[in-house]
Design an enzyme around this catalytic site. Sequence first.
Site, short mmCIF file in Angstrom:
data_model
loop_
_atom_site.label_atom_id
_atom_site.label_comp_id
_atom_site.label_asym_id
_atom_site.label_seq_id
_atom_site.Cartn_x
_atom_site.Cartn_y
_atom_site.Cartn_z
N HIS A 172 0.82 -1.32 0.06
CA HIS A 172 0.09 -0.05 0.10
C HIS A 172 0.95 1.03 -0.18
O HIS A 172 1.95 1.34 0.68
CB HIS A 172 -0.92 -0.01 1.23
CG HIS A 172 -1.93 1.11 1.38
ND1 HIS A 172 -1.39 2.16 2.46
CD2 HIS A 172 -2.69 1.39 0.69
CE1 HIS A 172 -2.31 3.11 2.45
NE2 HIS A 172 -3.12 2.86 1.24
N HIS A 217 1.21 11.15 -2.65
CA HIS A 217 0.06 11.25 -1.72
C HIS A 217 -0.70 12.50 -1.66
O HIS A 217 -0.53 13.51 -1.05
CB HIS A 217 0.59 10.90 -0.10
CG HIS A 217 -0.41 10.05 0.61
ND1 HIS A 217 -1.03 8.91 0.15
CD2 HIS A 217 -1.19 10.61 1.98
CE1 HIS A 217 -1.79 8.65 1.46
NE2 HIS A 217 -1.99 9.66 2.24
#
Length: 637
Positions: A172, A217
């Site tokens: 992840h 992100h």
Amino acid sequence: MEENRWFLNIIQDGFMNGKIDFDSTVKLLEKLHMPFNLAHVKHVFKKTVDKRKIHTINIEDFRAIYRAIVHRNEFHEIFCAYSENRKNLADTELTAFLKKEQFKTEGAETTALEVILKYEPIDEVRKRRQLSFEGFIRYMSSEDCTIFKKEHRTVYQDMNHPLCDYFISSSHNTYLVSDQLIGPSDLNGYISALLKGCRCLEIDCWDGSNNDPVVYHGHTLTSKITFCSVIHVVDKYAFAASDYPVVLSLENHCSTKQQERIAQYLLNILGDKLLTSPIGDIEVTQLPSPEALKFKILVKNKKCGTIEETMLRKGRDSHGETGEVSEEEITSSDEETDEKTPLYPKSGSSKRKSEGRSSPPPRKKAKVKKMKIAMGLSDLVIYTKSEKFVSFEHSLAHQKCYENNSIGELKAQKFVKHAANQFVSHTSRFITRIYPKGTRAGSSNYNPQEFWNVGCQMVALNFQTSGTPMELQNGKFLDNGGCGYILKPEFLRNRNSTFNPHNVGRYSNPLSLSIRLISGHQLPPSNLSKSNKADPLVQLEIYGVPEDQAKRKSSVIKSNALSPRWDETFSFTVQVPELALIRFCVQDEISLVANDFLGQYTLPLLSLSKGYCTVPLFSKSGGKLEPASLFVYVWYY
């Protein structure tokens, strides 16, 4: 006599001037080809020279240091039990040891000869087909005697089942190497994951300047890397550790224009490695196997329409074409999304406050969300089409075999608790990815075991974050040659299975396990100890279905990290050994309420060797702490 002559032949030139200092001691130890921890050598050397108030040692001092570091009483006891003359093991005596203690029931005579030829350092002894104590030490400390089964160090499972029949090593936020708010995005995240055998990578794609997509992100201060550079890394390292397929899980936030660019990069950089059409029949009724997809890279993303429709467009220029994907968004205040945690929470948001509620609030009205997708990218999605999870019933009625779901950690935990049978039925049909909840801003991890227990294939963890969850991940995927694919037990593949990890019933296949913890060897010195005198203890932990979870703790050995001796036996009964992992965790007792981590090793229960074994130890970051190890005797039936 032969051992003494061999020993002196190797070291005597070093003592031409009579005595040697610490640096020369280290160089001579290296010539003897036995691994050592420098801190332990320093400690033993210092004890030796402190007696005389000088900083050099003679040849007898060196022999004593070598024996303190390398010769082990527990090895000598076993050696003498099988050696009639207590000097050498004849090939017949070694054969008896291999049969009785190491359970080498077939070909023990051949194995004995191989051991002698490989590990005996003294020429005269080797020529007589015997093993000296020096050779025995080298054998017992070798890879051939580690606790992880030799047969499981290569791919041994059937790799011809559909993809959904395997646990798949998955990461992840692969691009992150620290936290999720201000940490750097780094290509090393992808390199490291691929070299560890990870087969599913996450790529967060956002619009970049000059029509060049970037990976980071979103809505945070994490740094950016180009999508192009990520794909170059994937191209270079995808099959460095495993031949089996890699899945690129795209978290796509790009405009259709930059989605076109993504498709171009994938095609141009990956070339023939990229899977662009189905294998065999266009009509897909079953996923292909890892074997059939060897050396292939698959794109996981939203897709317009079916594989059949994609193939009808094959060869047609779809540049500039877009499609639309509609999906219902049914949200409640505890609903998770795969959206990234924003740097600042939106005012008035009730999401975080409600995560701890014991009962779910009422579902809100469904909204239809529409997303535009570049057809050039959509058509690259073959067997891994991202499909929003609605319900188990909906999936059973409508979902195609190549459509995959991503389910957030919190929702998945509720399914495990309240609908485990349905969850198992779902994962027997469809690849299911689990991802960490959005509030894990520090990139912490959940316990993956509870999701493996219900057959979830892609249990995605933050590979950059050390700790027990990643140790379980690394331990589980040691199996099957570390190829990143592990065949699920039959009861998690069978579509008619009624397996429930909370009540295993007829799926119980009890295994009785006994582990005698004998000793430790050159344990890493505690970070909190200035004198190198750790007080080590060992905790043995079983992870599996809830009924099998167990922890046992050894006694504490005071002030001895070099050669602690326990001789304690621990017994376990494991109901579902097919799902169980065992973890050896070595700690330094700092106080009655605090311990310092020294090292650990985790492996699947069914990958345990029998007999006398060494347990290698690994650091928090996953590095091997050679020569630190435990010595155990394992028996199970």
